[in-house]
Write a protein that holds these residues in place. Structure first.
Motif, PDB file in Angstrom:
ATOM      1  N   PHE A  91       0.833  -1.196   0.000  1.00 34.42           N
ATOM      2  CA  PHE A  91       0.000   0.000   0.000  1.00 34.42           C
ATOM      3  C   PHE A  91       0.870   1.251   0.000  1.00 34.42           C
ATOM      4  N   SER A  92       1.101   1.797  -1.173  1.00 37.89           N
ATOM      5  CA  SER A  92       2.006   2.941  -1.305  1.00 37.89           C
ATOM      6  C   SER A  92       1.491   4.191  -0.609  1.00 37.89           C
ATOM      7  N   SER A  93       0.194   4.318  -0.410  1.00 39.58           N
ATOM      8  CA  SER A  93      -0.347   5.517   0.227  1.00 39.58           C
ATOM      9  C   SER A  93      -0.221   5.487   1.749  1.00 39.58           C
ATOM     10  N   ILE A  94       0.219   4.393   2.299  1.00 40.36           N
ATOM     11  CA  ILE A  94       0.417   4.287   3.743  1.00 40.36           C
ATOM     12  C   ILE A  94       1.916   4.382   4.006  1.00 40.36           C
ATOM     13  N   ASP A  95       2.309   5.323   4.829  1.00 41.35           N
ATOM     14  CA  ASP A  95       3.718   5.579   5.118  1.00 41.35           C
ATOM     15  C   ASP A  95       4.361   4.344   5.753  1.00 41.35           C
ATOM     16  N   ASN A  96       5.387   3.816   5.088  1.00 42.23           N
ATOM     17  CA  ASN A  96       6.094   2.628   5.581  1.00 42.23           C
ATOM     18  C   ASN A  96       6.683   2.843   6.972  1.00 42.23           C
ATOM     19  N   GLN A  97       7.199   4.034   7.246  1.00 47.52           N
ATOM     20  CA  GLN A  97       7.804   4.306   8.554  1.00 47.52           C
ATOM     21  C   GLN A  97       6.761   4.223   9.669  1.00 47.52           C
ATOM     22  N   LYS A  98       5.562   4.734   9.397  1.00 44.06           N
ATOM     23  CA  LYS A  98       4.498   4.655  10.400  1.00 44.06           C
ATOM     24  C   LYS A  98       4.063   3.211  10.621  1.00 44.06           C
ATOM     25  N   VAL A  99       4.005   2.455   9.539  1.00 38.72           N
ATOM     26  CA  VAL A  99       3.634   1.044   9.656  1.00 38.72           C
ATOM     27  C   VAL A  99       4.700   0.291  10.450  1.00 38.72           C
ATOM     28  N   ARG A 100       5.961   0.527  10.135  1.00 39.31           N
ATOM     29  CA  ARG A 100       7.056  -0.154  10.848  1.00 39.31           C
ATOM     30  C   ARG A 100       7.122   0.224  12.321  1.00 39.31           C
ATOM     31  N   ALA A 101       6.649   1.431  12.653  1.00 36.51           N
ATOM     32  CA  ALA A 101       6.663   1.881  14.042  1.00 36.51           C
ATOM     33  C   ALA A 101       5.582   1.209  14.884  1.00 36.51           C
ATOM     34  N   LEU A 102       4.597   0.613  14.236  1.00 40.66           N
ATOM     35  CA  LEU A 102       3.542  -0.079  14.975  1.00 40.66           C
ATOM     36  C   LEU A 102       4.106  -1.332  15.640  1.00 40.66           C
ATOM     37  N   ASP A 103       3.499  -1.712  16.733  1.00 34.80           N
ATOM     38  CA  ASP A 103       3.893  -2.940  17.420  1.00 34.80           C
ATOM     39  C   ASP A 103       3.695  -4.115  16.471  1.00 34.80           C
ATOM     40  N   PRO A 104       4.768  -4.822  16.090  1.00 29.44           N
ATOM     41  CA  PRO A 104       4.641  -5.871  15.067  1.00 29.44           C
ATOM     42  C   PRO A 104       3.768  -7.050  15.483  1.00 29.44           C
ATOM     43  N   ASP A 105       3.628  -7.275  16.770  1.00 18.92           N
ATOM     44  CA  ASP A 105       2.845  -8.433  17.193  1.00 18.92           C
ATOM     45  C   ASP A 105       1.353  -8.170  17.211  1.00 18.92           C
ATOM     46  N   ARG A 106       0.949  -6.915  17.198  1.00 20.60           N
ATOM     47  CA  ARG A 106      -0.486  -6.657  17.305  1.00 20.60           C
ATOM     48  C   ARG A 106      -0.962  -5.562  16.347  1.00 20.60           C
ATOM     49  N   GLU A 107      -0.457  -4.345  16.517  1.00 11.86           N
ATOM     50  CA  GLU A 107      -0.996  -3.221  15.755  1.00 11.86           C
ATOM     51  C   GLU A 107      -0.777  -3.368  14.257  1.00 11.86           C
ATOM     52  N   ARG A 108       0.434  -3.730  13.837  1.00  8.11           N
ATOM     53  CA  ARG A 108       0.715  -3.855  12.412  1.00  8.11           C
ATOM     54  C   ARG A 108      -0.114  -4.980  11.804  1.00  8.11           C
ATOM     55  N   MET A 109      -0.217  -6.087  12.512  1.00  6.84           N
ATOM     56  CA  MET A 109      -1.010  -7.212  12.018  1.00  6.84           C
ATOM     57  C   MET A 109      -2.481  -6.807  11.897  1.00  6.84           C
ATOM     58  N   GLN A 110      -2.992  -6.053  12.876  1.00  7.20           N
ATOM     59  CA  GLN A 110      -4.378  -5.617  12.821  1.00  7.20           C
ATOM     60  C   GLN A 110      -4.617  -4.678  11.645  1.00  7.20           C
ATOM     61  N   LEU A 111      -3.693  -3.734  11.427  1.00  7.03           N
ATOM     62  CA  LEU A 111      -3.836  -2.804  10.316  1.00  7.03           C
ATOM     63  C   LEU A 111      -3.813  -3.550   8.986  1.00  7.03           C
ATOM     64  N   GLU A 112      -2.840  -4.416   8.809  1.00  6.51           N
ATOM     65  CA  GLU A 112      -2.724  -5.165   7.559  1.00  6.51           C
ATOM     66  C   GLU A 112      -3.955  -6.032   7.329  1.00  6.51           C
ATOM     67  N   THR A 113      -4.390  -6.726   8.351  1.00  3.17           N
ATOM     68  CA  THR A 113      -5.547  -7.606   8.218  1.00  3.17           C
ATOM     69  C   THR A 113      -6.816  -6.807   7.934  1.00  3.17           C
ATOM     70  N   ALA A 114      -6.994  -5.677   8.621  1.00  4.04           N
ATOM     71  CA  ALA A 114      -8.184  -4.852   8.393  1.00  4.04           C
ATOM     72  C   ALA A 114      -8.229  -4.338   6.959  1.00  4.04           C
ATOM     73  N   ILE A 115      -7.089  -3.907   6.451  1.00  4.33           N
ATOM     74  CA  ILE A 115      -7.053  -3.400   5.075  1.00  4.33           C
ATOM     75  C   ILE A 115      -7.338  -4.527   4.096  1.00  4.33           C
ATOM     76  N   LEU A 116      -6.713  -5.677   4.307  1.00  5.64           N
ATOM     77  CA  LEU A 116      -6.917  -6.797   3.392  1.00  5.64           C
ATOM     78  C   LEU A 116      -8.347  -7.331   3.453  1.00  5.64           C
ATOM     79  N   LEU A 117      -8.919  -7.397   4.653  1.00  4.18           N
ATOM     80  CA  LEU A 117     -10.308  -7.835   4.774  1.00  4.18           C
ATOM     81  C   LEU A 117     -11.246  -6.848   4.087  1.00  4.18           C
TER      82      LEU A 117
END
Length: 131
Positions: A91-117
């Motif tokens: 997702f190029s419109s979502i800042d990679n740095q902000k995504v990487r700053a999310l907690d990888p065990d929960r927040e990033r997974m939730q964001l990715e899953t929510a977008i994909l769903l």
């Protein structure tokens, strides 16, 4: 490995078999009622064909190692470890740095899953931005 199991009941039966769970154990792991699991499995008067609650799909992913999107919708990689990594975030419109700053065990997974769903519910064909 990209498996497509179009029927929720087939995916639910697979998870139950792999985890050696009965309906009650699956319901506890998912955080839903036993009757919801029965409906997923195609039993009873009301049959559900997808899991629309992201938290429920994430609960099952955490417990089984199978991808939340695959469990919920039957699309994408079957297991969570086969999912797209943060380095190839599509997702190029979502800042990679902000995504990487999310907690990888929960927040990033939730964001990715929510977008994909959400994309899957809209019938969108999500592709990696090559530009």
């Amino acid at each position: 490995m990209r498996l497509h199991m179009s029927e929720l009941k087939d995916r639910i039966e697979k998870l139950k078999a792999v985890m050696a769970w009965n309906d009650t154990q699956m319901a506890k792991a998912a955080g839903v009622s036993r009757s919801a699991v029965s409906q997923w499995a195609g039993k009873g008067s009301k049959i559900i064909h997808t899991i629309g609650d992201v938290e429920v799909a994430l609960n099952l992913e955490r417990e089984t190692g199978y991808s939340a999107l695959w469990i919920a919708k039957g699309v994408g990689p079957e297991t969570a470890k086969d999912r797209v990594s943060a380095e190839s975030w599509p997702f190029s419109s979502i800042d990679n740095q902000k995504v990487r700053a999310l907690d990888p065990d929960r927040e990033r997974m939730q964001l990715e899953t929510a977008i994909l769903l959400s994309a899957a519910q809209l019938g969108l064909d999500v592709k990696k931005d090559e530009g």
